[in-house]
Scaffold this active site. Structure first.
Site, mmCIF file in Angstrom:
data_model
loop_
_atom_site.group_PDB
_atom_site.id
_atom_site.type_symbol
_atom_site.label_atom_id
_atom_site.label_comp_id
_atom_site.label_asym_id
_atom_site.label_seq_id
_atom_site.Cartn_x
_atom_site.Cartn_y
_atom_site.Cartn_z
ATOM 1 N N PHE A 12 109.626 29.221 100.985
ATOM 2 C CA PHE A 12 108.565 28.208 101.034
ATOM 3 C C PHE A 12 108.072 27.787 99.648
ATOM 4 O O PHE A 12 108.277 26.657 99.200
ATOM 5 C CB PHE A 12 107.422 28.747 101.899
ATOM 6 C CG PHE A 12 106.112 28.018 101.763
ATOM 7 C CD1 PHE A 12 106.061 26.631 101.787
ATOM 8 C CD2 PHE A 12 104.924 28.733 101.630
ATOM 9 C CE1 PHE A 12 104.844 25.957 101.662
ATOM 10 C CE2 PHE A 12 103.716 28.078 101.517
ATOM 11 C CZ PHE A 12 103.673 26.688 101.526
ATOM 12 N N ASP A 60 121.646 39.101 96.104
ATOM 13 C CA ASP A 60 120.515 40.017 96.218
ATOM 14 C C ASP A 60 119.957 40.311 94.832
ATOM 15 O O ASP A 60 120.723 40.636 93.913
ATOM 16 C CB ASP A 60 121.001 41.305 96.891
ATOM 17 C CG ASP A 60 119.876 42.238 97.289
ATOM 18 O OD1 ASP A 60 118.755 42.105 96.749
ATOM 19 O OD2 ASP A 60 120.132 43.128 98.134
ATOM 20 N N ALA A 84 110.750 37.706 97.970
ATOM 21 C CA ALA A 84 109.873 38.711 98.580
ATOM 22 C C ALA A 84 109.936 38.632 100.089
ATOM 23 O O ALA A 84 110.096 37.555 100.667
ATOM 24 C CB ALA A 84 108.422 38.509 98.123
ATOM 25 N N THR A 126 100.180 38.131 94.884
ATOM 26 C CA THR A 126 99.333 37.689 95.992
ATOM 27 C C THR A 126 97.923 38.239 95.845
ATOM 28 O O THR A 126 97.724 39.311 95.251
ATOM 29 C CB THR A 126 99.924 38.164 97.332
ATOM 30 O OG1 THR A 126 98.978 37.947 98.384
ATOM 31 C CG2 THR A 126 100.251 39.646 97.297
ATOM 32 N N ASP A 127 96.950 37.528 96.422
ATOM 33 C CA ASP A 127 95.569 38.022 96.430
ATOM 34 C C ASP A 127 95.434 39.284 97.275
ATOM 35 O O ASP A 127 94.455 40.030 97.144
ATOM 36 C CB ASP A 127 94.596 36.951 96.916
ATOM 37 C CG ASP A 127 94.917 36.399 98.306
ATOM 38 O OD1 ASP A 127 95.902 36.832 98.919
ATOM 39 O OD2 ASP A 127 94.166 35.504 98.760
ATOM 40 N N GLU A 128 96.411 39.551 98.136
ATOM 41 C CA GLU A 128 96.302 40.697 99.038
ATOM 42 C C GLU A 128 96.350 42.035 98.308
ATOM 43 O O GLU A 128 95.953 43.059 98.875
ATOM 44 C CB GLU A 128 97.383 40.631 100.112
ATOM 45 C CG GLU A 128 97.246 39.428 101.026
ATOM 46 C CD GLU A 128 98.134 39.502 102.256
ATOM 47 O OE1 GLU A 128 98.291 40.607 102.807
ATOM 48 O OE2 GLU A 128 98.664 38.453 102.661
ATOM 49 N N TYR A 151 103.149 45.622 102.995
ATOM 50 C CA TYR A 151 103.498 44.422 102.218
ATOM 51 C C TYR A 151 102.722 44.375 100.914
ATOM 52 O O TYR A 151 103.312 44.285 99.820
ATOM 53 C CB TYR A 151 103.210 43.157 103.032
ATOM 54 C CG TYR A 151 103.079 41.927 102.169
ATOM 55 C CD1 TYR A 151 104.150 41.472 101.403
ATOM 56 C CD2 TYR A 151 101.869 41.224 102.085
ATOM 57 C CE1 TYR A 151 104.025 40.352 100.582
ATOM 58 C CE2 TYR A 151 101.749 40.110 101.281
ATOM 59 C CZ TYR A 151 102.822 39.676 100.531
ATOM 60 O OH TYR A 151 102.692 38.577 99.711
ATOM 61 N N LYS A 155 103.868 44.789 96.822
ATOM 62 C CA LYS A 155 103.605 43.776 95.794
ATOM 63 C C LYS A 155 102.780 44.360 94.649
ATOM 64 O O LYS A 155 103.020 44.047 93.468
ATOM 65 C CB LYS A 155 102.896 42.573 96.407
ATOM 66 C CG LYS A 155 103.734 41.769 97.384
ATOM 67 C CD LYS A 155 104.930 41.106 96.720
ATOM 68 C CE LYS A 155 104.537 39.935 95.852
ATOM 69 N NZ LYS A 155 105.718 39.234 95.271
ATOM 70 N N ASN A 180 96.096 32.044 99.946
ATOM 71 C CA ASN A 180 97.045 31.610 100.977
ATOM 72 C C ASN A 180 97.565 30.202 100.708
ATOM 73 O O ASN A 180 96.805 29.239 100.749
ATOM 74 C CB ASN A 180 96.372 31.635 102.354
ATOM 75 C CG ASN A 180 96.374 33.002 102.982
ATOM 76 O OD1 ASN A 180 96.282 34.013 102.291
ATOM 77 N ND2 ASN A 180 96.477 33.054 104.292
ATOM 78 N N ARG A 215 90.185 33.515 104.955
ATOM 79 C CA ARG A 215 91.168 33.356 103.887
ATOM 80 C C ARG A 215 90.810 32.135 103.048
ATOM 81 O O ARG A 215 90.193 31.187 103.530
ATOM 82 C CB ARG A 215 92.592 33.181 104.459
ATOM 83 C CG ARG A 215 93.074 34.377 105.288
ATOM 84 C CD ARG A 215 93.237 35.619 104.431
ATOM 85 N NE ARG A 215 93.734 36.756 105.187
ATOM 86 C CZ ARG A 215 92.977 37.713 105.700
ATOM 87 N NH1 ARG A 215 91.636 37.663 105.542
ATOM 88 N NH2 ARG A 215 93.512 38.729 106.345
ATOM 89 N N ARG A 274 95.599 42.829 114.312
ATOM 90 C CA ARG A 274 96.593 43.469 113.455
ATOM 91 C C ARG A 274 96.046 44.800 112.930
ATOM 92 O O ARG A 274 94.853 44.919 112.591
ATOM 93 C CB ARG A 274 96.914 42.535 112.292
ATOM 94 C CG ARG A 274 97.701 43.151 111.169
ATOM 95 C CD ARG A 274 97.727 42.232 109.973
ATOM 96 N NE ARG A 274 98.519 41.028 110.208
ATOM 97 C CZ ARG A 274 98.424 39.926 109.478
ATOM 98 N NH1 ARG A 274 97.547 39.861 108.493
ATOM 99 N NH2 ARG A 274 99.185 38.888 109.741
#
Length: 323
Positions: A12, A60, A84, A126-128, A151, A155, A180, A215, A274
């Protein structure tokens, strides 16, 4: 002439960034290295596949010999690592591939980069990695890393390897952590494309828990502008948060989509939450604004309208993926 290795360029954000580069810079070369797992899609790049400045290599990032050959053969200046596994639900069910791709794969790229005269290594994070916030406050680049899922843990580990290669070997690295992203070519397992495509197909619109998780949303082309600035003006070794300044609950997002598509609210279905679901992410982007002059240009209203229109016009792109 700038020579890029884009890893995960059939995904994406990676494919959007390749489009951005080739449109903005006539004197650049882009090599796209992608394994084409389920979320990698060469249909994202059909309009530029014959561009002489672009080359696709299926492979890969853990294949260090392959990466080394690509760097040397193409005299790569800049690596941008988008490759990722990124879906949190999948990481809960099967965390191993997230470690292999996100952590070990990043280390493989760093080892190859160390052996070449690379100008820049940009790690897309990522912000996560900061973990969940309360109702107030923002994560800064100095905030502790408190990942909540396999995940985000993979990261965060990759980010630490990147920083370690900067400190130990002097590799010119940057890390970007964005909120996001949404926009064209996003695989329809993520919230916005899932809700748009399900609504168009008359399917249920599944929302986790009570739908109150928050988010911050960033249109993908605004993120591409930020990455471009970090590559060309970012200070060696620095981390930059890239936030959209547009916080919404999942409920708000789904209702906005329903309104814009004229869908039925009865399609909404609340499902079991989740595991370890973070309540809120929000980034302080004042550093990239002050140092590089970046800020989001596309409002959430504009971006969502553009995104919905893209999925309406490109059913031949997403319908096979849903099957």
């Amino acid at each position: 002439m700038e020579r890029y290795l884009i890893t995960g360029g059939a995904g994406f954000i990676g494919s959007n960034f390749i489009h951005y580069l080739l449109k903005k810079y006539q004197n650049c070369v882009v090599v796209n290295l992608d394994l084409l797992t389920y979320a990698g899609n060469l249909a994202n790049l059909t309009d530029i596949e014959k561009d002489l400045r672009y080359e696709f290599v299926r492979g890969d990032i853990n294949d260090q010999d392959l990466v080394q050959r690509i760097l040397e053969k193409n005299r790569i200046d800049i690596i941008v690592n988008f490759a990722a596994e990124s879906h949190v639900d999948r990481s809960i069910v099967g965390p191993d591939i997230f470690f292999e791709t996100n952590t070990r794969g990043t280390l493989s790229l760093l080892k190859a980069a160390k052996n070449t005269k690379l100008r820049k290594f940009l790690q897309i994070s990522t912000d996560e990695v900061y973990g969940s916030l309360g109702t107030n406050g923002y994560s800064t680049e100095q905030s502790p890393l408190l990942p909540s899922s396999p995940y985000s843990a993979s990261k965060a580990a990759a980010d630490m390897f990147v920083h370690g290669y900067y400190r130990t070997y002097g590799l010119d690295t940057n890390i970007t952590r964005s909120s996001n992203n949404y926009g064209p070519y996003q695989f329809p397992e993520k919230l916005i494309p899932l809700m748009v495509t399900n609504a168009l197909q008359g399917k249920k619109l599944p929302i986790y828990g009570t739908g109150q998780n928050i988010r911050d949303w960033l249109y993908v082309k605004d993120n591409c502008r930020a990455l471009d600035l970090v590559i060309h003006q970012g200070k060696k070794g620095e981390i930059y948060n890239i936030g959209g300044n547009s916080e919404h609950t999942n409920n708000e997002i789904v209702h906005l989509i329903i309104d814009k598509l004229g869908a039925n609210e009865e399609q909404i279905e609340y499902v079991t939450d989740r595991l370890g679901h973070d309540q809120r992410y929000a980034l302080d982007s004042s550093k990239i604004a002050a140092e590089l002059g970046w800020g989001p240009q596309i409002s959430f209203e504009q971006g969502l309208k553009r995104t919905i229109e893209w999925y309406l016009k490109n059913q031949l792109w997403w319908e096979p993926l849903k099957k």
